[in-house]
Scaffold this motif. Structure first.
Motif, PDB file in Angstrom:
ATOM      1  N   VAL A 199      28.208  60.622 -55.682  1.00 32.34           N
ATOM      2  CA  VAL A 199      28.805  61.792 -55.047  1.00 32.34           C
ATOM      3  C   VAL A 199      29.494  61.329 -53.772  1.00 32.34           C
ATOM      4  CG1 VAL A 199      28.416  64.087 -54.105  1.00 32.34           C
ATOM      5  CG2 VAL A 199      26.966  63.256 -55.961  1.00 32.34           C
ATOM      6  N   ALA A 200      30.776  61.607 -53.657  1.00 25.89           N
ATOM      7  CA  ALA A 200      31.558  61.132 -52.525  1.00 25.89           C
ATOM      8  C   ALA A 200      31.916  62.290 -51.599  1.00 25.89           C
ATOM      9  CB  ALA A 200      32.829  60.437 -53.002  1.00 25.89           C
ATOM     10  N   GLY A 201      31.884  62.024 -50.288  1.00 28.49           N
ATOM     11  CA  GLY A 201      32.297  62.985 -49.283  1.00 28.49           C
ATOM     12  C   GLY A 201      33.479  62.468 -48.493  1.00 28.49           C
ATOM     13  N   LYS A 202      33.774  63.125 -47.382  1.00 29.27           N
ATOM     14  CA  LYS A 202      34.935  62.736 -46.576  1.00 29.27           C
ATOM     15  C   LYS A 202      34.770  61.339 -45.974  1.00 29.27           C
ATOM     16  CE  LYS A 202      36.689  67.297 -45.301  1.00 29.27           C
ATOM     17  NZ  LYS A 202      37.030  68.226 -44.187  1.00 29.27           N
ATOM     18  N   ASP A 203      33.590  61.035 -45.483  1.00 26.40           N
ATOM     19  CA  ASP A 203      33.371  59.742 -44.832  1.00 26.40           C
ATOM     20  C   ASP A 203      32.058  59.093 -45.278  1.00 26.40           C
ATOM     21  OD1 ASP A 203      31.688  61.557 -43.688  1.00 26.40           O
ATOM     22  OD2 ASP A 203      32.152  61.051 -41.607  1.00 26.40           O
ATOM     23  N   ASP A 240      29.542  69.443 -60.583  1.00 30.57           N
ATOM     24  CA  ASP A 240      30.878  70.028 -60.676  1.00 30.57           C
ATOM     25  C   ASP A 240      30.960  71.362 -59.930  1.00 30.57           C
ATOM     26  OD1 ASP A 240      31.877  67.944 -62.162  1.00 30.57           O
ATOM     27  OD2 ASP A 240      31.542  68.911 -64.094  1.00 30.57           O
ATOM     28  N   ASN A 241      29.898  72.137 -60.037  1.00 33.23           N
ATOM     29  CA  ASN A 241      29.895  73.460 -59.405  1.00 33.23           C
ATOM     30  C   ASN A 241      29.647  73.383 -57.909  1.00 33.23           C
ATOM     31  OD1 ASN A 241      27.975  76.002 -58.592  1.00 33.23           O
ATOM     32  ND2 ASN A 241      29.613  76.626 -59.979  1.00 33.23           N
ATOM     33  N   GLN A 242      28.643  72.610 -57.501  1.00 31.78           N
ATOM     34  CA  GLN A 242      28.207  72.615 -56.113  1.00 31.78           C
ATOM     35  C   GLN A 242      29.041  71.713 -55.208  1.00 31.78           C
ATOM     36  OE1 GLN A 242      25.638  74.636 -54.837  1.00 31.78           O
ATOM     37  NE2 GLN A 242      25.929  75.552 -56.866  1.00 31.78           N
ATOM     38  N   VAL A 243      29.609  70.647 -55.755  1.00 37.31           N
ATOM     39  CA  VAL A 243      30.362  69.693 -54.932  1.00 37.31           C
ATOM     40  C   VAL A 243      31.857  69.799 -55.189  1.00 37.31           C
ATOM     41  CG1 VAL A 243      30.661  67.260 -54.334  1.00 37.31           C
ATOM     42  CG2 VAL A 243      28.395  68.125 -54.935  1.00 37.31           C
ATOM     43  N   ALA A 244      32.257  69.773 -56.470  1.00 39.16           N
ATOM     44  CA  ALA A 244      33.685  69.796 -56.800  1.00 39.16           C
ATOM     45  C   ALA A 244      34.270  71.201 -56.769  1.00 39.16           C
ATOM     46  CB  ALA A 244      33.906  69.165 -58.166  1.00 39.16           C
ATOM     47  N   GLY A 245      33.421  72.237 -56.699  1.00 36.27           N
ATOM     48  CA  GLY A 245      33.918  73.604 -56.615  1.00 36.27           C
ATOM     49  C   GLY A 245      34.437  74.165 -57.915  1.00 36.27           C
ATOM     50  N   LYS A 246      34.031  73.635 -59.039  1.00 33.12           N
ATOM     51  CA  LYS A 246      34.492  74.117 -60.339  1.00 33.12           C
ATOM     52  C   LYS A 246      33.573  75.226 -60.846  1.00 33.12           C
ATOM     53  CE  LYS A 246      36.349  69.573 -61.590  1.00 33.12           C
ATOM     54  NZ  LYS A 246      36.298  68.453 -62.561  1.00 33.12           N
ATOM     55  N   GLN A 247      34.101  76.056 -61.759  1.00 33.82           N
ATOM     56  CA  GLN A 247      33.358  77.139 -62.395  1.00 33.82           C
ATOM     57  C   GLN A 247      32.738  78.110 -61.381  1.00 33.82           C
ATOM     58  OE1 GLN A 247      32.074  73.744 -63.493  1.00 33.82           O
ATOM     59  NE2 GLN A 247      33.911  73.696 -64.726  1.00 33.82           N
ATOM     60  N   LYS A 248      33.425  78.345 -60.275  1.00 31.39           N
ATOM     61  CA  LYS A 248      32.942  79.328 -59.304  1.00 31.39           C
ATOM     62  C   LYS A 248      33.649  80.663 -59.535  1.00 31.39           C
ATOM     63  CE  LYS A 248      31.567  76.305 -55.487  1.00 31.39           C
ATOM     64  NZ  LYS A 248      30.211  76.856 -55.340  1.00 31.39           N
ATOM     65  N   TYR A 249      32.922  81.755 -59.302  1.00 30.15           N
ATOM     66  CA  TYR A 249      33.544  83.056 -59.482  1.00 30.15           C
ATOM     67  C   TYR A 249      34.499  83.347 -58.317  1.00 30.15           C
ATOM     68  CZ  TYR A 249      29.928  84.694 -56.222  1.00 30.15           C
ATOM     69  OH  TYR A 249      29.123  84.868 -55.141  1.00 30.15           O
ATOM     70  N   ASP A 250      35.407  84.263 -58.533  1.00 30.63           N
ATOM     71  CA  ASP A 250      36.472  84.544 -57.565  1.00 30.63           C
ATOM     72  C   ASP A 250      35.903  84.999 -56.225  1.00 30.63           C
ATOM     73  OD1 ASP A 250      38.266  83.917 -59.499  1.00 30.63           O
ATOM     74  OD2 ASP A 250      38.621  86.014 -60.121  1.00 30.63           O
ATOM     75  N   ASP A 274      32.325  72.063 -47.770  1.00 26.84           N
ATOM     76  CA  ASP A 274      32.144  70.620 -47.819  1.00 26.84           C
ATOM     77  C   ASP A 274      30.725  70.276 -47.372  1.00 26.84           C
ATOM     78  OD1 ASP A 274      34.759  70.181 -48.639  1.00 26.84           O
ATOM     79  OD2 ASP A 274      35.522  70.102 -46.572  1.00 26.84           O
ATOM     80  N   LEU A 275      30.018  69.554 -48.214  1.00 27.23           N
ATOM     81  CA  LEU A 275      28.638  69.199 -47.923  1.00 27.23           C
ATOM     82  C   LEU A 275      28.570  68.012 -46.968  1.00 27.23           C
ATOM     83  CD1 LEU A 275      27.031  69.432 -51.492  1.00 27.23           C
ATOM     84  CD2 LEU A 275      27.164  71.203 -49.727  1.00 27.23           C
ATOM     85  N   THR A 276      27.574  68.035 -46.123  1.00 29.12           N
ATOM     86  CA  THR A 276      27.308  66.891 -45.250  1.00 29.12           C
ATOM     87  C   THR A 276      26.529  65.839 -46.030  1.00 29.12           C
ATOM     88  OG1 THR A 276      25.213  67.811 -44.451  1.00 29.12           O
ATOM     89  CG2 THR A 276      27.236  68.449 -43.271  1.00 29.12           C
ATOM     90  N   LEU A 277      26.317  64.695 -45.406  1.00 28.87           N
ATOM     91  CA  LEU A 277      25.556  63.632 -46.053  1.00 28.87           C
ATOM     92  C   LEU A 277      24.139  64.095 -46.358  1.00 28.87           C
ATOM     93  CD1 LEU A 277      25.085  60.712 -47.000  1.00 28.87           C
ATOM     94  CD2 LEU A 277      24.670  60.097 -44.598  1.00 28.87           C
ATOM     95  N   GLN A 282      22.993  67.182 -46.772  1.00 31.09           N
ATOM     96  CA  GLN A 282      23.007  68.188 -47.835  1.00 31.09           C
ATOM     97  C   GLN A 282      23.259  67.550 -49.200  1.00 31.09           C
ATOM     98  OE1 GLN A 282      26.117  70.688 -46.212  1.00 31.09           O
ATOM     99  NE2 GLN A 282      24.640  72.210 -45.450  1.00 31.09           N
ATOM    100  N   THR A 283      24.111  66.545 -49.239  1.00 32.26           N
ATOM    101  CA  THR A 283      24.382  65.859 -50.504  1.00 32.26           C
ATOM    102  C   THR A 283      23.147  65.136 -51.012  1.00 32.26           C
ATOM    103  OG1 THR A 283      26.703  65.557 -49.850  1.00 32.26           O
ATOM    104  CG2 THR A 283      25.848  64.152 -51.630  1.00 32.26           C
ATOM    105  N   VAL A 284      22.421  64.484 -50.118  1.00 32.37           N
ATOM    106  CA  VAL A 284      21.194  63.787 -50.517  1.00 32.37           C
ATOM    107  C   VAL A 284      20.172  64.779 -51.054  1.00 32.37           C
ATOM    108  CG1 VAL A 284      19.240  62.426 -49.678  1.00 32.37           C
ATOM    109  CG2 VAL A 284      21.563  61.845 -48.957  1.00 32.37           C
ATOM    110  N   GLU A 285      20.036  65.926 -50.413  1.00 32.02           N
ATOM    111  CA  GLU A 285      19.089  66.930 -50.891  1.00 32.02           C
ATOM    112  C   GLU A 285      19.509  67.474 -52.254  1.00 32.02           C
ATOM    113  OE1 GLU A 285      16.175  67.768 -49.552  1.00 32.02           O
ATOM    114  OE2 GLU A 285      16.583  66.155 -48.114  1.00 32.02           O
ATOM    115  N   LEU A 286      20.804  67.647 -52.468  1.00 32.87           N
ATOM    116  CA  LEU A 286      21.287  68.118 -53.761  1.00 32.87           C
ATOM    117  C   LEU A 286      20.996  67.096 -54.850  1.00 32.87           C
ATOM    118  CD1 LEU A 286      22.874  70.091 -55.558  1.00 32.87           C
ATOM    119  CD2 LEU A 286      24.974  68.935 -54.809  1.00 32.87           C
TER     120      LEU A 286
END
Length: 270
Positions: free
Chosen positions: A71-75, A206-216, A222-225, A227-231
């Motif tokens: 899982v990749a983030g901004k930095d 895909d849903n939680q990080v890439a933002g796919k399959q989200k309702y309107d 953007d998750l922090t480091l 938050q990403t580790v916990e996910l």
């Protein structure tokens, strides 16, 4: 009944024709009748009394399970894999590392056959040292991704039975991940999962990080480091409840500008 086969009729089945035409003719007719009876019996009972023929085969591959995630983030980038070594319905080992820290900016994680994993990691370590000695610098994320693709494609006719993900920081310090199949086809993405629990973990990422399959109307954050580790921990914990080849521990590599930090997270042991 054929008169030639009647009791008391004296014939000589193997009498040559030189002994007389009548005797030779009788022998030929008797041989013909015996042959017809034999082939008729074979047609009525074509199968052997031992049953149908068995076909034996050998496969040089086995799947030892494992799930790998990047899982990749901004930095930053997080690369994680579980440590369970599965074989059928047994667990020969519970703490087998599937991660290879290639340098302080790039980490590889490999699922699939453990023997091919060890061989592949050995080959890649050798090529990393050669590159370092020839160029005087470590390989970049882009160079590592292409080298891995070439290495896998070179073995395409007898491939490594491995499924890889690569994660790290590029020249600009931004996190990216690469997902591979067994013969080197790869894709540059932000989230990727492969291995035993791919079908369970990939939709969540895909849903939680890439933002796919989200309702309107639902915003994408953007998750922090942290938050990403916990996910990632939640994903492996959930997958371990459903997939028998995922469990025991998760080895998490957190890649930042300062280097690679490794964390071991406990999962279920059953």
């Amino acid at each position: 009944m054929d008169p030639l086969l009647a009791p008391g009729h004296q014939v000589f089945p193997y009498m040559p024709a030189a002994m007389g035409a009548p005797t030779a003719d009788i022998s030929d007719r008797l041989d013909q009748r015996i042959s017809m009876n034999f082939f008729s019996s074979q047609q009525q009972h074509p199968t052997s009394t031992l049953g149908p023929a068995a076909q034996h085969g050998f496969s040089p591959y086995q799947n030892n399970g494992g799930s790998v995630v990047a899982v990749a983030g901004k930095d930053f980038c997080v690369v994680a894999s579980d440590t369970r070594f599965g074989l059928g319905y047994s667990i020969p080992a519970r703490k087998v590392s599937r991660n290879l820290i290639m340098n302080d900016k790039v980490v590889l994680a490999t699922a699939g056959m453990q023997a091919d994993t060890s061989t592949l990691h050995k080959v890649l370590r050798t090529r990393l040292r050669m590159y370092q000695q020839n160029h005087g610098k470590p390989m970049s994320l882009t160079a590592v991704s292409q080298m891995l693709s070439n290495t896998l494609y070179y073995k395409r006719f007898f491939p490594y039975y491995t499924f890889n993900v690569v994660g790290g920081l590029d020249e600009n310090g931004e996190g990216f991940a690469y997902g591979y199949d067994a013969i080197g086809s790869h894709e540059k993405v932000k989230v990727v999962c492969t291995g035993a629990s791919q079908s369970l973990i990939q939709p969540v990422l895909d849903n939680q990080v890439a933002g796919k399959q989200k309702y309107d109307g639902q915003p994408q954050l953007d998750l922090t480091l942290e938050q990403t580790v916990e996910l990632v921990k939640d994903c492996f914990s959930s997958a371990g409840e459903r997939e028998i080849y995922t469990g025991d521990y998760v080895e998490i590599c957190k890649i930042t500008a300062t280097g690679v930090e490794v964390e071991l997270f406990d999962l279920k042991k059953d």
